[in-house]
Design a protein around this motif. Structure first.
Motif, PDB file in Angstrom:
ATOM      1  N   PHE A 244       1.158  -1.147   0.029  1.00 13.66           N
ATOM      2  CA  PHE A 244       0.052   0.057   0.100  1.00 13.66           C
ATOM      3  C   PHE A 244       0.967   1.275   0.040  1.00 13.66           C
ATOM      4  CE2 PHE A 244       0.541   0.793   4.606  1.00 13.66           C
ATOM      5  CZ  PHE A 244       0.721  -0.547   5.065  1.00 13.66           C
ATOM      6  N   PHE A 245       0.320   2.369  -0.240  1.00  8.87           N
ATOM      7  CA  PHE A 245       0.974   3.294  -0.680  1.00  8.87           C
ATOM      8  C   PHE A 245       1.696   4.542   0.362  1.00  8.87           C
ATOM      9  CE2 PHE A 245      -1.322   3.156  -4.925  1.00  8.87           C
ATOM     10  CZ  PHE A 245      -0.179   2.699  -5.463  1.00  8.87           C
ATOM     11  N   TYR A 246       0.920   4.712   1.541  1.00  4.00           N
ATOM     12  CA  TYR A 246       1.033   5.823   2.603  1.00  4.00           C
ATOM     13  C   TYR A 246       0.748   4.975   3.823  1.00  4.00           C
ATOM     14  CZ  TYR A 246       1.752   8.675  -1.465  1.00  4.00           C
ATOM     15  OH  TYR A 246       2.149   9.032  -2.793  1.00  4.00           O
ATOM     16  N   TYR A 287     -11.259   1.017  14.305  1.00  3.22           N
ATOM     17  CA  TYR A 287      -9.887   0.909  14.533  1.00  3.22           C
ATOM     18  C   TYR A 287      -9.288   1.709  13.380  1.00  3.22           C
ATOM     19  CZ  TYR A 287     -11.381  -3.089  11.739  1.00  3.22           C
ATOM     20  OH  TYR A 287     -12.044  -3.552  10.820  1.00  3.22           O
ATOM     21  N   PRO A 288      -7.794   2.083  13.392  1.00  8.99           N
ATOM     22  CA  PRO A 288      -7.298   2.725  12.319  1.00  8.99           C
ATOM     23  C   PRO A 288      -6.763   1.831  11.348  1.00  8.99           C
ATOM     24  CG  PRO A 288      -5.816   2.700  14.267  1.00  8.99           C
ATOM     25  CD  PRO A 288      -7.091   2.096  14.640  1.00  8.99           C
ATOM     26  N   THR A 289      -6.715   2.420   9.996  1.00  7.63           N
ATOM     27  CA  THR A 289      -6.007   1.646   8.976  1.00  7.63           C
ATOM     28  C   THR A 289      -4.954   2.782   8.232  1.00  7.63           C
ATOM     29  OG1 THR A 289      -7.728   2.312   7.411  1.00  7.63           O
ATOM     30  CG2 THR A 289      -8.087   0.194   8.467  1.00  7.63           C
ATOM     31  N   PRO A 290      -4.244   2.158   7.503  1.00  2.45           N
ATOM     32  CA  PRO A 290      -3.357   3.082   6.705  1.00  2.45           C
ATOM     33  C   PRO A 290      -4.100   3.956   5.928  1.00  2.45           C
ATOM     34  CG  PRO A 290      -2.370   0.752   6.653  1.00  2.45           C
ATOM     35  CD  PRO A 290      -3.828   0.651   7.396  1.00  2.45           C
ATOM     36  N   LEU A 291      -5.112   3.801   5.419  1.00  2.00           N
ATOM     37  CA  LEU A 291      -6.106   4.561   4.554  1.00  2.00           C
ATOM     38  C   LEU A 291      -6.630   5.682   5.499  1.00  2.00           C
ATOM     39  CD1 LEU A 291      -7.545   2.711   1.396  1.00  2.00           C
ATOM     40  CD2 LEU A 291      -5.949   4.498   1.287  1.00  2.00           C
ATOM     41  N   SER A 292      -7.178   5.380   6.567  1.00  3.72           N
ATOM     42  CA  SER A 292      -7.782   6.341   7.441  1.00  3.72           C
ATOM     43  C   SER A 292      -6.634   7.503   8.002  1.00  3.72           C
ATOM     44  CB  SER A 292      -8.741   5.594   8.633  1.00  3.72           C
ATOM     45  OG  SER A 292      -7.919   4.810   9.322  1.00  3.72           O
TER      46      SER A 292
END
Ligand code: 11C
Length: 346
Positions: A244-246, A287-292
């Motif tokens: 994934f990118f960011y 819960y947090p994710t890379p996209l969020s």
């Protein structure tokens, strides 16, 4: 007071975000010095709506600079940071060049802001995966003490630069078209073997050390001890690159002191801490994710659980934007504190 601010590596992923952060907090910049390699000199960057010409990063380019934010790789920092300091600048260095130098403070403003004042011209910005971990751990350490940390990371390709972002796009397209992916960058550009990152997971970030850990893993271990001023803290890390990118995500296991500590105790400890956002509500799948987390400056924490065997063991999940809190924002925050702390900018 207004300052002359240089951004070294201004065309890179982090350099661009540094400009964005300086703009976003309206940092008092009287003059911006966008510095980069000879290749980019003469091109322009846009800062506060104005086009500013990029200058080649040479020793003399630092003449008149008050604060220099470096993010152009360790070799550039080693060549030019002292030149900038000799010319009167305070350097905030976002590379691994000086992080473990005992003369150089390694700073995360939410954890050890007092170390900024000990600088002798250079302040180091930690590795991205270290920063988000220590921001989440520090309030717990302050309240309960911290004995052991075991972390496994899930890191985005942007940590390896814009070329790695392009490589993930190209490989994904190739594989979806039934073609063979080209492999040139990951896991480590300078190493002989390259493996596809698209639809894969690579358990190597940076080069291997003699003890079989990677340099990224050793950065997390050594930097954490330095930032927390605790050489006895037990830390182990496994760092993995994912497609994934960011943002980087981390699964963290800790052992703390105290009796009968509950999940709610840890949630309450992390709630309302500066720079931390608790997103931990399993009943509502929160819960947090890379996209969020992408594009945000905070460190997000979720999935807090008690270990089922170890009385004071806890597991949790930490996510943050690696280019912002992990790099550009932490550097700009240090610069902001430098100009605010009495005697800071000396
Ligand atoms: C990565 N953490 O994700 C690295 C990038 O020491 O500042 C940051 C390297 C550093 O590949």
């Amino acid at each position: 007071k207004q300052y002359h601010v240089a951004v070294v590596g201004v065309t890179g992923a982090v350099g661009q975000k540094m400009l964005g952060m300086l703009e976003q907090i309206d940092f008092p910049v009287e003059k911006l010095y966008p510095l980069a390699s000879k290749r980019s000199a003469g091109k322009t960057v846009t800062f506060k709506g104005e086009s500013v010409e990029i200058i080649e990063a040479t020793p003399d380019a630092f003449e008149g600079v008050d604060i220099a934010l470096f993010s152009a790789g360790g070799s550039v920092s080693k060549q030019l940071a002292h030149e900038a300091v000799q010319r009167g600048a305070v350097v905030v260095d976002n590379t691994s060049a000086f992080r473990m130098d005992p003369e150089v403070p390694l700073v995360v403003p939410e954890v050890n802001p007092e170390d900024i004042q000990k600088h002798k011209g250079i302040i180091a910005n930690p590795n991205c995966s270290t920063i988000q971990m220590v921001v989440a751990l520090e309030p717990i350490r302050q309240k309960y003490g911290l004995n052991r940390v075991i972390v496994s990371t899930y890191q985005s390709v942007s940590g390896a630069g814009n070329d790695a972002v392009e490589e993930l796009k190209d490989q994904s397209q190739a594989l979806l078209n039934g073609e063979d992916p080209e492999t040139n960058i990951l896991p480590v550009k300078s190493e002989p073997n390259h493996y596809p990152i698209a639809f894969n997971a690579l358990p190597q970030i940076d080069v291997f050390e003699d003890n079989h850990y990677t340099f990224e893993e050793m950065k997390m271990i050594n930097e954490t001890k330095k930032i927390m001023h605790d050489s006895e803290l037990k830390v182990a890390a496994t760092c993995v690159r994912l497609p994934f990118f960011y943002s980087h995500a981390e699964s963290i296991y800790i052992e703390i002191d105290g009796d009968d500590i509950s999940i709610e105790d840890l949630q309450n400890t992390l709630k309302d801490q500066p720079g931390v956002v608790l997103e931990d509500d399993i009943n509502n799948q929160v819960y947090p994710t890379p996209l969020s987390a992408e594009g945000k400056t905070d460190v997000f924490v979720g999935r807090i659980r008690k270990d089922l065997d170890v009385a004071n063991g806890f597991h949790f999940w930490v996510v943050s934007d690696n280019l912002l809190k992990g790099a550009a924002w932490n550097s700009v925050q240090i610069a902001q504190q430098l100009i605010q702390q009495p005697g800071g900018l000396k």
